[in-house]
Write an enzyme that holds these catalytic residues in place. Sequence first.
Site, short mmCIF file in Angstrom:
data_model
loop_
_atom_site.label_atom_id
_atom_site.label_comp_id
_atom_site.label_asym_id
_atom_site.label_seq_id
_atom_site.Cartn_x
_atom_site.Cartn_y
_atom_site.Cartn_z
N GLY A 15 50.05 104.54 27.85
CA GLY A 15 48.72 104.08 27.44
C GLY A 15 48.78 103.22 26.18
N THR A 41 55.79 110.41 27.72
CA THR A 41 56.15 111.45 28.69
C THR A 41 56.69 110.84 29.98
OG1 THR A 41 54.41 112.86 27.81
CG2 THR A 41 55.25 113.43 29.98
N CYS A 42 56.00 109.85 30.50
CA CYS A 42 56.36 109.30 31.82
C CYS A 42 57.81 108.83 31.86
CB CYS A 42 55.41 108.15 32.15
SG CYS A 42 55.82 107.36 33.71
N CYS A 47 57.51 111.27 34.91
CA CYS A 47 57.58 110.54 36.19
C CYS A 47 58.95 109.95 36.52
CB CYS A 47 56.59 109.37 36.19
SG CYS A 47 55.09 109.65 35.29
N LYS A 50 62.03 112.42 36.62
CA LYS A 50 61.68 113.33 37.74
C LYS A 50 61.94 112.66 39.08
CE LYS A 50 58.12 112.79 39.69
NZ LYS A 50 56.75 113.17 39.43
N TYR A 177 51.35 120.09 40.03
CA TYR A 177 52.29 119.02 40.35
C TYR A 177 53.70 119.36 39.85
CZ TYR A 177 48.74 115.17 40.77
OH TYR A 177 47.74 114.32 41.12
N GLU A 181 56.89 120.03 42.21
CA GLU A 181 57.93 119.01 42.28
C GLU A 181 59.29 119.57 41.85
OE1 GLU A 181 55.29 114.94 41.87
OE2 GLU A 181 56.26 115.68 40.07
N GLY A 256 50.63 124.01 33.22
CA GLY A 256 49.67 123.06 32.69
C GLY A 256 50.16 122.41 31.41
N ARG A 312 44.00 99.30 28.87
CA ARG A 312 43.73 97.87 29.10
C ARG A 312 42.23 97.59 29.05
NH1 ARG A 312 48.24 96.85 33.76
NH2 ARG A 312 50.00 96.70 32.31
N ALA A 334 50.24 110.94 44.21
CA ALA A 334 51.23 111.54 45.13
C ALA A 334 51.87 112.74 44.46
CB ALA A 334 52.31 110.52 45.47
N HIS A 430 54.31 99.43 64.80
CA HIS A 430 54.86 100.40 65.72
C HIS A 430 56.37 100.28 65.86
CE1 HIS A 430 54.60 103.28 68.94
NE2 HIS A 430 55.39 102.52 69.67
N GLU A 435 51.14 104.06 61.01
CA GLU A 435 50.19 103.55 62.01
C GLU A 435 49.17 104.61 62.41
OE1 GLU A 435 51.63 102.54 65.98
OE2 GLU A 435 53.34 103.87 65.72
P1 NDP Z 1 48.49 121.44 36.52
O1 NDP Z 1 47.30 121.60 35.67
O2 NDP Z 1 48.51 120.45 37.60
O3 NDP Z 1 48.85 122.84 37.18
C1 NDP Z 1 48.99 123.99 36.44
C2 NDP Z 1 49.36 125.13 37.37
O4 NDP Z 1 49.60 126.29 36.60
C3 NDP Z 1 48.28 125.47 38.37
O5 NDP Z 1 48.89 125.82 39.58
C4 NDP Z 1 47.60 126.69 37.75
O6 NDP Z 1 47.09 127.56 38.70
C5 NDP Z 1 48.76 127.35 37.04
N1 NDP Z 1 48.40 128.12 35.85
C6 NDP Z 1 47.67 127.73 34.80
N2 NDP Z 1 47.62 128.69 33.87
C7 NDP Z 1 48.33 129.72 34.36
C8 NDP Z 1 48.66 131.00 33.88
N3 NDP Z 1 48.24 131.42 32.69
N4 NDP Z 1 49.43 131.79 34.67
C9 NDP Z 1 49.87 131.36 35.88
N5 NDP Z 1 49.59 130.16 36.38
C10 NDP Z 1 48.84 129.35 35.64
O7 NDP Z 1 49.67 121.23 35.49
P2 NDP Z 1 51.14 120.67 35.61
O8 NDP Z 1 51.80 121.23 34.42
O9 NDP Z 1 51.74 120.95 36.93
O10 NDP Z 1 50.94 119.11 35.48
C11 NDP Z 1 50.18 118.56 34.41
C12 NDP Z 1 49.60 117.23 34.80
O11 NDP Z 1 50.62 116.26 34.82
C13 NDP Z 1 49.00 117.18 36.19
O12 NDP Z 1 47.66 117.60 36.21
C14 NDP Z 1 49.13 115.75 36.55
O13 NDP Z 1 47.97 115.08 36.12
C15 NDP Z 1 50.33 115.28 35.79
N6 NDP Z 1 51.48 115.11 36.69
C16 NDP Z 1 51.42 114.20 37.71
C17 NDP Z 1 52.47 114.03 38.56
C18 NDP Z 1 52.39 113.05 39.67
O14 NDP Z 1 51.52 112.19 39.65
N7 NDP Z 1 53.24 113.14 40.71
C19 NDP Z 1 53.70 114.81 38.41
C20 NDP Z 1 53.66 115.74 37.34
C21 NDP Z 1 52.59 115.86 36.52
P3 NDP Z 1 45.67 127.40 39.43
O15 NDP Z 1 45.44 125.94 39.61
O16 NDP Z 1 45.83 128.13 40.71
O17 NDP Z 1 44.70 127.98 38.51
#
Ligand code: NDP
Length: 441
Positions: A15, A41-42, A47, A50, A177, A181, A256, A312, A334, A430, A435
Amino acid sequence: MSYDYDLFVIGGGSGGIATARRAAGYGAKVGLAEFNDLGGTCVNRGCIPKKLMVYASNFPEWFEDAQGYGWGPVHSTFDWHKMITAVNNEVERLNGVYQRMLDKAGVEQFRAYAKLVDPHTLEVGNRKVTADKILIAVGGHPYMPEEVSGIEHAIVSDDMFHLKEQPKRIIILGGGYIGVEFACIMNGLGSQVTQIIRHKEILRGFDEEIRSGIQEGMQQHGIQVLSSRPVNKIEKTPEGLQVEGVTADVVLAAVGRRPNLNNLGLENAGVDIDRGAIAVDEYSRTTQENIFAVGDCTNRLNLTPVAINEGRAVADTEFGGKEQVMSYQNVPTAVFSTPEAATVGLPEAEAREQYGETIKVYRARFKSTYHSLTGRDERTIVKLVVDEDSDRVLGAHMVGEHAGEIVQGVAIAVKMGATKAQFDATLGIHPSTAEEFVTLR
Ligand code: NDP
């Protein structure tokens, strides 16, 4: 009043860099502070490394699949250290690319920690600088659930890119995510993976069929998913780390991320925080009118292209004379899991909530041509959510190989407001998996 800079950016991630370059392109004098490696981070711990690890993790299955096509067995070995080194070398190369991009744009860089002193003054390392406008783009960090006893034994996603050895057994907490992943990456690379989630299914917020499709696919690939298990204890035993009766060498907490807000001096500049993130309006303006914030530190939609677009829009509006706001509708995304998944627009349940009975769903669940010879019972899911009144496609969802690449194209149509009739009028390529998006009846 004259300032040292027209714009000063705190944070050299996706950003911050995008905003700095765009503003400089409009002729603004721009400074940028980053105390860590450029790219945020990315590039450094998200990203990019990863995705490289996702590629690494795909090979063993391809080696196996090849046999269905007449190839002999492949006896290959995997060198964790070699992969980690190669991945980090690429990250380093990208750090340099970002450095040169900023240099070329004429952005003055400070490799130092920046802190707000007042709405127009920053302490950058041991210097004081002033700026007409300031952008905060400091990102976020993995959250550690301190209430879990023994959490100090767990690592976070940042650490995954620097592990000295491949864990033979890994427990992953969280079904977002990052958890999903890494579960797939480590499983593909040959570790024994247990993913523990607190609800029934992974990836809350995604379309229900996509969630179950990925979860079933992951289990089929050998990942053990323990669902509806809130974790409150990690125990260190002579056999390894124990969680919910499972023992492993490494526990990854992927529960999270949280905005980076500490020690920024927000209070000195009248920048308010709301629910743990920097409060901003639709123009990414904070509660201080000359200070803006974009990306994960604002906790809106934490994706790299979103942070770039938000930044931007700030530069266009403030320096380019083109008023822009970021649209959060139809942002494609994704999950680079195995099987891969991608989505744009509304999940079925959300569409039904918003549009009621007029929602019609088109879906296909099938074995792709590729798997007709691999012997793998891998199912691809393709799904469209349509509003029958307007015939508009409100959501497109997919689980299967290349879902990210395919849905990126579909997202253009959805963003343009394409109708189901227009999807139908498009000829398929095809034979392909993509498709199916234009042949659903
Ligand atoms: P997310 O917020 O996506 O997921 C957090 C996960 O942890 C959820 O499954 C949630 O469960 C669980 N959780 C939260 N608190 C607890 C707890 N105290 N005990 C047990 N489980 C818990 O966070 P991520 O860290 O996976 O990713 C962060 C962000 O990074 C994403 O939101 C995304 O925006 C970005 N990202 C994007 C990617 C991509 O575009 N491919 C790849 C990686 C990251 P529940 O939801 O069931 O409550």
